[in-house]
Scaffold this motif. Structure first.
Motif, PDB file in Angstrom:
ATOM      1  N   MET A   1      15.548  21.482  43.607  1.00 18.78           N
ATOM      2  CA  MET A   1      16.423  22.415  42.622  1.00 18.78           C
ATOM      3  C   MET A   1      16.527  21.959  41.300  1.00 18.78           C
ATOM      4  SD  MET A   1      20.330  23.443  43.647  1.00 18.78           S
ATOM      5  CE  MET A   1      21.156  24.051  42.153  1.00 18.78           C
ATOM      6  N   ASP A   2      16.195  22.752  40.536  1.00 21.74           N
ATOM      7  CA  ASP A   2      16.433  22.676  39.192  1.00 21.74           C
ATOM      8  C   ASP A   2      17.856  22.396  38.721  1.00 21.74           C
ATOM      9  OD1 ASP A   2      13.726  22.943  38.598  1.00 21.74           O
ATOM     10  OD2 ASP A   2      14.076  25.134  38.008  1.00 21.74           O
ATOM     11  N   GLU A   3      18.099  21.553  37.695  1.00 27.10           N
ATOM     12  CA  GLU A   3      19.232  21.187  37.222  1.00 27.10           C
ATOM     13  C   GLU A   3      19.977  22.532  36.539  1.00 27.10           C
ATOM     14  OE1 GLU A   3      21.799  17.958  34.537  1.00 27.10           O
ATOM     15  OE2 GLU A   3      19.802  18.941  33.408  1.00 27.10           O
ATOM     16  N   CYS A   4      21.338  22.829  36.775  1.00 29.89           N
ATOM     17  CA  CYS A   4      22.197  23.813  36.283  1.00 29.89           C
ATOM     18  C   CYS A   4      22.298  23.514  34.874  1.00 29.89           C
ATOM     19  CB  CYS A   4      23.469  23.605  36.969  1.00 29.89           C
ATOM     20  SG  CYS A   4      24.880  24.568  36.103  1.00 29.89           S
ATOM     21  N   VAL A   5      21.928  24.734  34.192  1.00 25.47           N
ATOM     22  CA  VAL A   5      21.771  24.651  32.515  1.00 25.47           C
ATOM     23  C   VAL A   5      23.441  24.453  32.167  1.00 25.47           C
ATOM     24  CG1 VAL A   5      22.164  27.278  32.351  1.00 25.47           C
ATOM     25  CG2 VAL A   5      20.963  25.986  30.592  1.00 25.47           C
ATOM     26  N   PHE A   6      24.176  24.967  32.608  1.00 31.78           N
ATOM     27  CA  PHE A   6      25.812  24.515  32.333  1.00 31.78           C
ATOM     28  C   PHE A   6      26.007  23.117  32.503  1.00 31.78           C
ATOM     29  CE2 PHE A   6      27.048  29.420  32.464  1.00 31.78           C
ATOM     30  CZ  PHE A   6      26.292  29.682  31.375  1.00 31.78           C
ATOM     31  N   CYS A   7      25.822  22.666  33.541  1.00 29.42           N
ATOM     32  CA  CYS A   7      25.797  21.163  33.688  1.00 29.42           C
ATOM     33  C   CYS A   7      25.365  20.447  32.913  1.00 29.42           C
ATOM     34  CB  CYS A   7      25.512  20.777  35.296  1.00 29.42           C
ATOM     35  SG  CYS A   7      26.523  21.431  36.525  1.00 29.42           S
ATOM     36  N   ALA A   8      24.061  20.796  32.238  1.00 27.74           N
ATOM     37  CA  ALA A   8      23.348  20.055  31.315  1.00 27.74           C
ATOM     38  C   ALA A   8      23.968  20.209  30.029  1.00 27.74           C
ATOM     39  CB  ALA A   8      21.807  20.589  31.003  1.00 27.74           C
ATOM     40  N   ILE A   9      24.495  21.381  29.563  1.00 20.83           N
ATOM     41  CA  ILE A   9      25.396  21.574  28.390  1.00 20.83           C
ATOM     42  C   ILE A   9      26.681  20.626  28.416  1.00 20.83           C
ATOM     43  CG2 ILE A   9      26.713  23.271  27.153  1.00 20.83           C
ATOM     44  CD1 ILE A   9      24.656  25.231  27.861  1.00 20.83           C
ATOM     45  N   VAL A  10      27.283  20.680  29.660  1.00 16.16           N
ATOM     46  CA  VAL A  10      28.466  19.920  29.804  1.00 16.16           C
ATOM     47  C   VAL A  10      28.365  18.436  29.549  1.00 16.16           C
ATOM     48  CG1 VAL A  10      30.156  19.062  31.489  1.00 16.16           C
ATOM     49  CG2 VAL A  10      29.822  21.516  31.349  1.00 16.16           C
ATOM     50  N   ALA A  11      27.094  18.037  29.979  1.00 20.03           N
ATOM     51  CA  ALA A  11      26.532  16.422  29.950  1.00 20.03           C
ATOM     52  C   ALA A  11      26.055  16.179  28.553  1.00 20.03           C
ATOM     53  CB  ALA A  11      25.766  16.239  31.014  1.00 20.03           C
ATOM     54  N   GLY A  12      25.761  17.157  27.611  1.00 20.18           N
ATOM     55  CA  GLY A  12      25.226  17.005  26.559  1.00 20.18           C
ATOM     56  C   GLY A  12      23.610  16.797  26.444  1.00 20.18           C
ATOM     57  N   ARG A  13      23.137  17.323  27.592  1.00 17.09           N
ATOM     58  CA  ARG A  13      21.635  17.251  27.509  1.00 17.09           C
ATOM     59  C   ARG A  13      21.021  18.321  27.007  1.00 17.09           C
ATOM     60  NH1 ARG A  13      23.141  14.769  32.139  1.00 17.09           N
ATOM     61  NH2 ARG A  13      22.675  16.574  33.353  1.00 17.09           N
ATOM     62  N   ILE A  14      21.653  19.576  26.733  1.00 16.30           N
ATOM     63  CA  ILE A  14      21.192  20.816  26.111  1.00 16.30           C
ATOM     64  C   ILE A  14      22.235  20.890  25.013  1.00 16.30           C
ATOM     65  CG2 ILE A  14      20.893  23.087  26.361  1.00 16.30           C
ATOM     66  CD1 ILE A  14      19.905  22.744  29.282  1.00 16.30           C
ATOM     67  N   PRO A  15      21.691  21.243  23.825  1.00  9.95           N
ATOM     68  CA  PRO A  15      22.660  21.452  22.679  1.00  9.95           C
ATOM     69  C   PRO A  15      23.219  22.733  22.919  1.00  9.95           C
ATOM     70  CG  PRO A  15      20.614  21.593  21.932  1.00  9.95           C
ATOM     71  CD  PRO A  15      20.305  21.118  23.458  1.00  9.95           C
ATOM     72  N   ALA A  16      24.556  22.777  22.408  1.00  4.37           N
ATOM     73  CA  ALA A  16      25.424  24.440  22.428  1.00  4.37           C
ATOM     74  C   ALA A  16      26.372  23.833  21.232  1.00  4.37           C
ATOM     75  CB  ALA A  16      26.048  24.409  23.798  1.00  4.37           C
ATOM     76  N   ALA A  17      26.838  25.210  20.854  1.00  4.79           N
ATOM     77  CA  ALA A  17      27.915  25.245  19.729  1.00  4.79           C
ATOM     78  C   ALA A  17      29.037  25.291  20.433  1.00  4.79           C
ATOM     79  CB  ALA A  17      27.662  26.822  18.916  1.00  4.79           C
ATOM     80  N   THR A  18      29.534  24.109  20.689  1.00  2.00           N
ATOM     81  CA  THR A  18      30.921  23.922  21.720  1.00  2.00           C
ATOM     82  C   THR A  18      32.182  23.969  20.673  1.00  2.00           C
ATOM     83  OG1 THR A  18      29.645  22.091  22.915  1.00  2.00           O
ATOM     84  CG2 THR A  18      32.016  22.195  22.746  1.00  2.00           C
ATOM     85  N   VAL A  19      33.129  24.804  21.123  1.00  2.00           N
ATOM     86  CA  VAL A  19      34.381  25.196  20.924  1.00  2.00           C
ATOM     87  C   VAL A  19      35.615  24.414  21.297  1.00  2.00           C
ATOM     88  CG1 VAL A  19      33.565  27.358  19.692  1.00  2.00           C
ATOM     89  CG2 VAL A  19      34.893  27.219  22.045  1.00  2.00           C
ATOM     90  N   LEU A  20      35.426  24.188  22.309  1.00  2.00           N
ATOM     91  CA  LEU A  20      36.384  23.344  23.421  1.00  2.00           C
ATOM     92  C   LEU A  20      35.702  22.253  24.248  1.00  2.00           C
ATOM     93  CD1 LEU A  20      39.572  24.111  24.662  1.00  2.00           C
ATOM     94  CD2 LEU A  20      37.821  23.988  26.587  1.00  2.00           C
ATOM     95  N   SER A  21      36.128  21.200  24.395  1.00  2.00           N
ATOM     96  CA  SER A  21      35.563  20.174  25.337  1.00  2.00           C
ATOM     97  C   SER A  21      36.569  19.161  25.670  1.00  2.00           C
ATOM     98  CB  SER A  21      34.714  19.480  24.729  1.00  2.00           C
ATOM     99  OG  SER A  21      33.845  18.656  25.553  1.00  2.00           O
ATOM    100  N   ASP A  22      37.115  18.998  26.715  1.00  2.00           N
ATOM    101  CA  ASP A  22      37.977  18.203  27.281  1.00  2.00           C
ATOM    102  C   ASP A  22      37.904  17.838  28.874  1.00  2.00           C
ATOM    103  OD1 ASP A  22      39.257  20.202  29.208  1.00  2.00           O
ATOM    104  OD2 ASP A  22      40.971  20.502  27.821  1.00  2.00           O
ATOM    105  N   GLU A  23      38.771  17.203  29.381  1.00  2.00           N
ATOM    106  CA  GLU A  23      38.441  16.751  30.709  1.00  2.00           C
ATOM    107  C   GLU A  23      38.282  17.833  31.686  1.00  2.00           C
ATOM    108  OE1 GLU A  23      42.906  17.321  30.306  1.00  2.00           O
ATOM    109  OE2 GLU A  23      41.310  16.438  28.919  1.00  2.00           O
ATOM    110  N   VAL A  24      38.789  18.882  31.363  1.00  2.00           N
ATOM    111  CA  VAL A  24      38.732  20.187  32.395  1.00  2.00           C
ATOM    112  C   VAL A  24      37.776  21.352  32.205  1.00  2.00           C
ATOM    113  CG1 VAL A  24      40.266  22.449  32.777  1.00  2.00           C
ATOM    114  CG2 VAL A  24      41.380  19.985  32.676  1.00  2.00           C
ATOM    115  N   ALA A  25      37.412  21.390  30.975  1.00  2.00           N
ATOM    116  CA  ALA A  25      36.224  22.555  30.825  1.00  2.00           C
ATOM    117  C   ALA A  25      35.598  22.284  29.528  1.00  2.00           C
ATOM    118  CB  ALA A  25      37.303  23.695  30.718  1.00  2.00           C
ATOM    119  N   VAL A  26      34.571  22.936  29.187  1.00  2.00           N
ATOM    120  CA  VAL A  26      33.770  23.084  28.075  1.00  2.00           C
ATOM    121  C   VAL A  26      33.791  24.472  27.613  1.00  2.00           C
ATOM    122  CG1 VAL A  26      31.507  22.632  26.980  1.00  2.00           C
ATOM    123  CG2 VAL A  26      32.609  21.133  28.484  1.00  2.00           C
ATOM    124  N   GLY A  27      34.003  24.933  26.334  1.00  2.00           N
ATOM    125  CA  GLY A  27      33.620  26.261  26.036  1.00  2.00           C
ATOM    126  C   GLY A  27      32.754  26.216  24.880  1.00  2.00           C
TER     127      GLY A  27
END
Length: 141
Positions: A1-27
């Motif tokens: 199974m391919d890696e989940c793109v959102f899990c990769a964003i959360v882990a920092g493996r795919i760049p994203a324009a992050t507006v919120l990041s804490d222990e609960v969620a990433v926006g």
């Protein structure tokens, strides 16, 4: 199974324009926004649907969605927001995510037909992310 793109964003493996990041969620800004400033809020833990999110995590997760909704309005001067999520049907990424879309009167959004816009360039993406992020940070201090 391919890696989940959102899990990769959360882990920092795919760049994203992050507006919120804490222990609960990433926006982060949606790569295909309905309107500029359209944010996706995802739980850090991989779950596919809202019903898969443990009950104890629902409140903290939606507190982050609420925070981002307020920040989108304040940071972008939007008149309001449209907040929505899909479970499986129309869910383009099988990882729970909540859309927070800036709204203004007569903005062209009709029902569930979502026109898509593009950012002019990476600089404009960063500008929108920074404005929302600043409003998120302002509310947590």
């Amino acid at each position: 199974m391919d890696e989940c793109v959102f899990c990769a964003i959360v882990a920092g493996r795919i760049p994203a324009a992050t507006v919120l990041s804490d222990e609960v969620a990433v926006g982060f800004l949606d790569a295909r926004p309905v309107f500029k400033g359209h944010v996706l809020v995802v739980p850090r833990t991989h779950v596919e649907t809202l019903s898969d999110l443990p009950a104890a995590d629902v409140g903290p997760y939606f507190q982050r969605v609420r925070e981002v909704s307020r920040a989108v309005e304040e940071g972008l001067g939007a008149a309001g927001t449209f907040v929505a999520l899909n479970n499986r049907v129309s869910q383009s990424v099988p990882h729970l995510h909540t859309h927070v879309v800036p709204r203004n009167r007569k903005d062209g959004l009709r029902g569930f037909f979502w026109p898509r816009v593009k950012y002019a360039d990476d600089g404009e993406v960063r500008e929108y992310a920074e404005r929302i992020q600043a409003a998120v940070e302002k509310s947590t201090t």
